[in-house]
Design an enzyme around this catalytic site. Sequence first.
Site, PDB file in Angstrom:
ATOM      1  N   GLU A 119       0.753  -1.284   0.100  1.00  0.00           N
ATOM      2  CA  GLU A 119       0.072   0.099   0.007  1.00  0.00           C
ATOM      3  C   GLU A 119       0.777   1.143   0.047  1.00  0.00           C
ATOM      4  O   GLU A 119       0.299   2.390  -0.103  1.00  0.00           O
ATOM      5  CB  GLU A 119      -0.935  -0.099   1.245  1.00  0.00           C
ATOM      6  CG  GLU A 119      -2.048  -1.112   1.459  1.00  0.00           C
ATOM      7  CD  GLU A 119      -2.698  -0.985   2.654  1.00  0.00           C
ATOM      8  OE1 GLU A 119      -2.675   0.066   3.332  1.00  0.00           O
ATOM      9  OE2 GLU A 119      -3.349  -1.966   2.808  1.00  0.00           O
ATOM     10  N   GLY A 120       2.160   1.027   0.017  1.00  0.00           N
ATOM     11  CA  GLY A 120       3.117   2.334   0.316  1.00  0.00           C
ATOM     12  C   GLY A 120       3.264   2.568   1.828  1.00  0.00           C
ATOM     13  O   GLY A 120       3.764   3.832   2.193  1.00  0.00           O
TER      14      GLY A 120
END
EC number: 2.4.2.21
Length: 336
Positions: free
Chosen positions: A304-305
């Site tokens: 997701e970062g």
Amino acid sequence: MAPTFETLEAFAELMRTATGPDKVAYDGATERNGQLTKPPGALGRLEDLAIWYGAWRGMARPVLVAPQIVVFAGNHGVAARGVSAFPSEVTAQMVGNFQAGGAAINQLARTFGARMRVEALELDRPTADFTESEALGEADCVAALRAGWDAVDPAADLLVVGEMGIGNTTAAAAIAASLYGGGAEAWVGRGTGVDDAGLAIKRDVVAAGLKRHGSVRGLSALSAFGGREMAAMAGAMMRARIEGIPLILDGFICCAAAACLETEVAGALDHAVAGHQSAEGAHGTLLAELGKEPLLQLGLRLGEGSGAALAIGVMQGAVACLSGMATFAEAGVATG
């Protein structure tokens, strides 16, 4: 800046035209850092980060006020082979969660004042199974690169790119093995948490993909094995380079996409730092290949970062110290 590429070679040529950091800003930031009210080197790596950031922003006394996080989502045909602990439907469900603000990355974006964007890329049309053909092929790879390029806000002053895509640790492992060798054994990990049987399936799938495509490198590896979300990340990374926006790399999947750029054009990632080292086993090896030392190591393996988003805080602290601290002269502090 509008994208000017219609082929992978045109994108590679655009990469080759990218300029480097601002030498005047680098020298100015270095000089200022040497005058701050602290012993030399007392802030450790924060000092180097702030100077590096200022050089890429063209500012001897930089500010960091507009970080952007873009999460790309794509589906992988290879997921049908049972390489993940979750079904492909989860990709779209998690996109809905991102859009509703309920995921981990939403909380981290809010915490560090980052503007977040979610880009779902043809979730109803998975990539091809890379054991049977190229996962993307040139046309789809170029389209995804352009989607990533277009998602970056030129007014941003720091970029994080994240991903969601069931099956993408398998694609990332295939890319890494193609780029750096070592075979499936060296690069395949448990991803979403597959059991031993699932791990064996992943290794077999990656080995089959490598047998079909051989050791392709650069953008060809992205086209052969990657997902749309991975190609979009690569496009966003390169847009950041062209715009002079520093980049924080996330985990294994993000770094596999980044490695396609670096093996296409050496130095393509000079505007990037590694936000963290994830718990995915081969991420440390991939970071070593890229020559990137992680800022954090917290055992994350979410994607997701999220790890890169946490590192926004480190970068904000580094920039704040360089630009906000007083010099010895400003503070009236004796130097010896």
